[in-house]
Scaffold this motif. Sequence first.
Motif, short mmCIF file in Angstrom:
data_model
loop_
_atom_site.label_atom_id
_atom_site.label_comp_id
_atom_site.label_asym_id
_atom_site.label_seq_id
_atom_site.Cartn_x
_atom_site.Cartn_y
_atom_site.Cartn_z
N SER A 59 -18.85 73.93 75.01
CA SER A 59 -19.47 73.87 76.34
C SER A 59 -20.96 73.51 76.28
CB SER A 59 -19.28 75.19 77.09
OG SER A 59 -20.08 76.22 76.53
N HIS A 60 -21.60 73.76 75.14
CA HIS A 60 -23.03 73.49 75.00
C HIS A 60 -23.34 72.17 74.30
CE1 HIS A 60 -24.24 77.31 76.61
NE2 HIS A 60 -23.49 77.96 75.74
N ARG A 61 -22.39 71.65 73.53
CA ARG A 61 -22.63 70.41 72.80
C ARG A 61 -22.70 69.23 73.75
NH1 ARG A 61 -18.22 70.34 68.26
NH2 ARG A 61 -18.89 68.19 68.14
N THR A 62 -23.64 68.35 73.48
CA THR A 62 -23.79 67.12 74.27
C THR A 62 -23.52 65.94 73.36
OG1 THR A 62 -26.13 66.91 73.74
CG2 THR A 62 -25.57 68.18 75.74
N ASN A 63 -23.34 64.77 73.95
CA ASN A 63 -23.15 63.55 73.17
C ASN A 63 -24.36 63.28 72.28
OD1 ASN A 63 -20.63 63.10 74.26
ND2 ASN A 63 -21.40 61.77 75.88
N GLU A 64 -25.56 63.52 72.81
CA GLU A 64 -26.78 63.29 72.05
C GLU A 64 -26.85 64.23 70.85
OE1 GLU A 64 -26.81 63.76 75.38
OE2 GLU A 64 -27.38 61.76 76.10
N PHE A 65 -26.48 65.49 71.07
CA PHE A 65 -26.51 66.48 69.99
C PHE A 65 -25.51 66.10 68.89
CE2 PHE A 65 -25.58 70.50 67.86
CZ PHE A 65 -26.86 70.97 67.63
N ASP A 66 -24.29 65.72 69.31
CA ASP A 66 -23.27 65.31 68.34
C ASP A 66 -23.71 64.06 67.57
OD1 ASP A 66 -21.62 67.42 68.98
OD2 ASP A 66 -20.35 66.26 70.32
N GLU A 67 -24.37 63.15 68.27
CA GLU A 67 -24.86 61.93 67.62
C GLU A 67 -25.95 62.28 66.60
OE1 GLU A 67 -26.84 57.64 68.84
OE2 GLU A 67 -25.76 58.79 70.38
N ALA A 68 -26.81 63.24 66.95
CA ALA A 68 -27.86 63.67 66.03
C ALA A 68 -27.25 64.31 64.78
CB ALA A 68 -28.80 64.66 66.72
N GLU A 138 -40.44 79.05 57.30
CA GLU A 138 -40.78 78.37 58.54
C GLU A 138 -41.20 76.94 58.24
OE1 GLU A 138 -42.40 81.25 61.87
OE2 GLU A 138 -43.65 81.37 60.05
N LEU A 139 -40.66 76.02 59.02
CA LEU A 139 -40.99 74.61 58.87
C LEU A 139 -41.61 74.12 60.17
CD1 LEU A 139 -37.68 73.48 57.16
CD2 LEU A 139 -39.85 74.01 56.06
N ASP A 140 -42.60 73.28 60.06
CA ASP A 140 -43.32 72.86 61.25
C ASP A 140 -43.28 71.35 61.42
OD1 ASP A 140 -44.75 73.33 63.54
OD2 ASP A 140 -46.68 73.54 62.56
N TRP A 141 -43.19 70.94 62.65
CA TRP A 141 -43.34 69.55 63.04
C TRP A 141 -43.97 69.56 64.42
CZ3 TRP A 141 -38.79 72.17 63.61
CH2 TRP A 141 -38.22 72.16 64.86
N GLU A 142 -44.42 68.43 64.86
CA GLU A 142 -45.09 68.34 66.15
C GLU A 142 -44.05 68.34 67.26
OE1 GLU A 142 -48.59 65.66 68.16
OE2 GLU A 142 -48.08 65.38 66.06
N ALA A 143 -43.86 69.50 67.89
CA ALA A 143 -42.86 69.65 68.94
C ALA A 143 -43.31 68.99 70.23
CB ALA A 143 -42.58 71.14 69.18
N GLY A 144 -42.37 68.48 70.98
CA GLY A 144 -42.64 67.91 72.29
C GLY A 144 -43.22 66.51 72.28
N VAL A 145 -43.26 65.87 71.13
CA VAL A 145 -43.83 64.52 71.04
C VAL A 145 -42.94 63.52 71.77
CG1 VAL A 145 -44.44 62.66 69.45
CG2 VAL A 145 -45.03 65.01 68.89
N TYR A 146 -41.65 63.68 71.66
CA TYR A 146 -40.70 62.75 72.27
C TYR A 146 -40.11 63.40 73.51
CZ TYR A 146 -41.23 60.91 67.60
OH TYR A 146 -41.76 60.43 66.43
N ASP A 147 -40.30 62.75 74.66
CA ASP A 147 -39.88 63.38 75.91
C ASP A 147 -38.42 63.17 76.27
OD1 ASP A 147 -41.53 61.14 75.82
OD2 ASP A 147 -42.11 61.22 77.89
N SER A 148 -37.67 62.40 75.54
CA SER A 148 -36.26 62.22 75.87
C SER A 148 -35.40 62.46 74.63
CB SER A 148 -36.00 60.80 76.41
OG SER A 148 -36.07 59.86 75.35
N GLU A 149 -34.15 62.81 74.87
CA GLU A 149 -33.22 63.05 73.77
C GLU A 149 -33.04 61.78 72.94
OE1 GLU A 149 -30.69 66.08 73.38
OE2 GLU A 149 -32.59 66.90 74.04
N GLU A 150 -33.09 60.62 73.59
CA GLU A 150 -32.91 59.35 72.89
C GLU A 150 -34.05 59.12 71.89
OE1 GLU A 150 -32.74 54.62 73.91
OE2 GLU A 150 -31.92 56.00 75.39
N LEU A 151 -35.28 59.40 72.31
CA LEU A 151 -36.42 59.25 71.41
C LEU A 151 -36.36 60.27 70.28
CD1 LEU A 151 -39.30 58.58 73.97
CD2 LEU A 151 -38.25 56.94 72.40
N GLN A 152 -35.86 61.46 70.59
CA GLN A 152 -35.71 62.48 69.55
C GLN A 152 -34.66 62.06 68.54
OE1 GLN A 152 -34.99 66.13 71.64
NE2 GLN A 152 -36.96 66.05 72.68
#
Length: 159
Positions: A59-68, A138-152
């Motif tokens: 119920s929570h999985r999306t096409n974008e998540f599965d593609e990732a 803990e691992l860090d990256w710049e969160a929120g840089v990409y505003d869409s799932e496609e860019l992510q």
Amino acid sequence: MASKILIPIDFHVESLNTLKLAMNHLETYEVDVVLMYAEDLDNSITELLFYNPKKIIESHRTNEFDEAISILKNRFETRIRSISYAIFHGYRVRLIEDFMKSKEIDDIYLPKSYQLQMPKKGFDPIPLIKKSKLHYKELDWEAGVYDSEELQLNALFIY
């Protein structure tokens, strides 16, 4: 020898950056990955009778998540042996410790600056993990840089 790692997720593509960074930092060649989602457990008898973890995950999985997930499997195809999902229910430190022991987790990787954006019934398990006696990284990256799932999704290709 394979190790088993755990990554908390919120079913947003960006939460998979923790997995990508973990794979880049891991010294172990073969890895079994457990993606953990934390959700409140309903108290109603009807809900408990028809409890189905697979349906909750679906119920929570999306096409974008599965593609990732697919992108990461392909990118690290010689290193990722398996990816599985696990649901955690509970708000006690002892429960999270028992959960990790039952899943035979070797390493836990947490996002440092990314805040999990949990769906309606979900909750962030990271504070529980940090309060526990469990060893985590803990691992860090710049969160929120990409505003869409496609860019992510595209960002998963970048080292």
